[in-house]
Scaffold this motif. Structure first.
Motif, mmCIF file in Angstrom:
data_model
loop_
_atom_site.group_PDB
_atom_site.id
_atom_site.type_symbol
_atom_site.label_atom_id
_atom_site.label_comp_id
_atom_site.label_asym_id
_atom_site.label_seq_id
_atom_site.Cartn_x
_atom_site.Cartn_y
_atom_site.Cartn_z
ATOM 1 N N SER A 13 1.054 -0.852 0.300
ATOM 2 C CA SER A 13 0.103 0.108 0.367
ATOM 3 C C SER A 13 0.635 1.382 -0.141
ATOM 4 N N LEU A 14 -0.088 2.058 -0.686
ATOM 5 C CA LEU A 14 1.197 3.471 -0.611
ATOM 6 C C LEU A 14 1.018 3.863 0.422
ATOM 7 N N LEU A 17 3.994 3.311 2.890
ATOM 8 C CA LEU A 17 5.367 4.067 2.167
ATOM 9 C C LEU A 17 5.794 4.904 3.066
ATOM 10 N N SER A 19 8.467 7.851 2.852
ATOM 11 C CA SER A 19 8.880 9.080 1.868
ATOM 12 C C SER A 19 10.579 9.299 2.745
ATOM 13 N N THR A 123 11.426 6.071 -3.427
ATOM 14 C CA THR A 123 9.880 6.726 -2.705
ATOM 15 C C THR A 123 9.128 7.095 -3.947
ATOM 16 N N ILE A 126 8.661 3.486 -5.875
ATOM 17 C CA ILE A 126 6.924 3.346 -5.662
ATOM 18 C C ILE A 126 5.668 4.012 -6.256
ATOM 19 N N GLN A 127 6.061 5.326 -5.630
ATOM 20 C CA GLN A 127 5.200 6.061 -5.551
ATOM 21 C C GLN A 127 4.393 6.330 -7.497
ATOM 22 N N PHE A 130 2.308 2.839 -7.488
ATOM 23 C CA PHE A 130 1.049 2.586 -7.487
ATOM 24 C C PHE A 130 0.254 3.829 -7.999
ATOM 25 N N ASP A 131 0.946 4.620 -8.423
ATOM 26 C CA ASP A 131 -0.539 5.540 -9.536
ATOM 27 C C ASP A 131 -0.368 5.114 -10.342
ATOM 28 N N ARG A 156 12.143 2.254 2.864
ATOM 29 C CA ARG A 156 10.950 2.885 2.872
ATOM 30 C C ARG A 156 9.467 2.312 2.822
#
Length: 191
Positions: A13-14, A17, A19, A123, A126-127, A130-131, A156
Motif C-alpha cells: 500500500s502507498l 511507504l 517517504s 520513494t 514506489i509512488q 502505485f499511481d 521505504r
C-alpha cells in the motif's frame, strides 16, 4: 561459482511507504523524467552503467530486438533521474497480469552514490508504481547488489517475504565500464 542469496521484498500500500525527501541542495537540480519512447540503446546504457559493478549480466548479450521487446508495450515504463542534466540513476517498472508491479531495475550511477538521492528515487519509484494502479510493488535484490540496496528497500517500508539461493559465476571481474577500478569522485558543482 558463488552462492548468492536472492531476496524478495514487497510493499502492499502507498499508505505504508516511508517517504524520503530530496535533499534540499538538489531541489532545483534534479529531474525525474519518464522515457516515453522505447529506445534499446538508452536502456542498455542505463543497465550497464548502474549494474555493471554488481554483476548485472543477464541482458548484456541481448540483441537490439530482445531489448526492444522487453521495454516496449503498455506494461513497461522507464524513468531516468537527472542531476544537473546528467543521468544519476533510473528505474524500470513492469506491470504483471494481476496488477502487481515489479521494480525490474533500480539504481544509481556511481557518481551519484552518497548524495542522498537513493531514498528519494526509491520513494518516487514506489509512488509511480502505485499511481500506475499497482496492487502491490515488489522487487528482488541479491547479495551481489550494492551494499545499501536492501537497507534502502526496507527503509521505504518494503518487507522481505522470500529468499532463494542461486549459483552465479563471478570468476571474471564485474562487467562494469571500469571493472571496479577506483573512480575519482566527481562532485556536482555547488550552485
Amino acid at each position: 561459482m558463488t552462492s548468492v542469496d536472492v531476496h524478495y521484498l514487497q510493499i502492499l500500500s502507498l499508505a505504508t511507504l516511508k517517504s524520503k525527501a530530496l535533499p534540499e541542495k538538489y531541489q532545483d537540480r534534479v529531474q525525474l523524467i519518464e522515457a516515453q519512447r522505447p529506445q534499446p540503446e538508452l536502456n542498455r546504457y542505463l543497465y550497464a552503467a548502474v549494474g555493471g559493478d554488481w554483476y548485472w549480466t543477464d541482458r548484456l548479450s541481448w540483441s537490439y530486438q530482445q531489448w526492444l521487446d522487453a521495454i516496449s508495450g503498455p506494461n513497461h515504463r522507464t524513468f531516468i533521474c537527472y542531476l544537473d542534466g546528467t543521468p544519476a540513476g533510473y528505474f524500470e517498472l513492469h506491470k504483471h497480469p494481476q496488477a502487481d508491479v515489479e521494480i525490474s531495475y533500480f539504481g544509481l550511477l556511481p557518481d551519484a552514490y552518497g548524495l542522498g538521492l537513493g531514498g528519494w528515487l526509491l520513494t518516487r519509484c514506489i509512488q509511480e508504481a502505485f499511481d500506475w494502479g499497482a496492487s502491490k510493488v515488489w522487487v528482488h535484490t541479491c547479495t551481489l547488489d550494492h551494499p545499501a540496496a536492501m537497507a534502502n528497500y526496507k527503509a521505504r517500508g518494503m518487507w522481505h517475504y522470500h529468499t532463494e539461493k542461486e549459483q552465479r559465476d563471478t570468476s571474471q571481474p564485474s562487467p562494469g565500464p571500469w571493472q571496479g577500478a577506483n573512480r575519482p569522485r566527481i562532485e556536482p558543482p555547488a550552485r
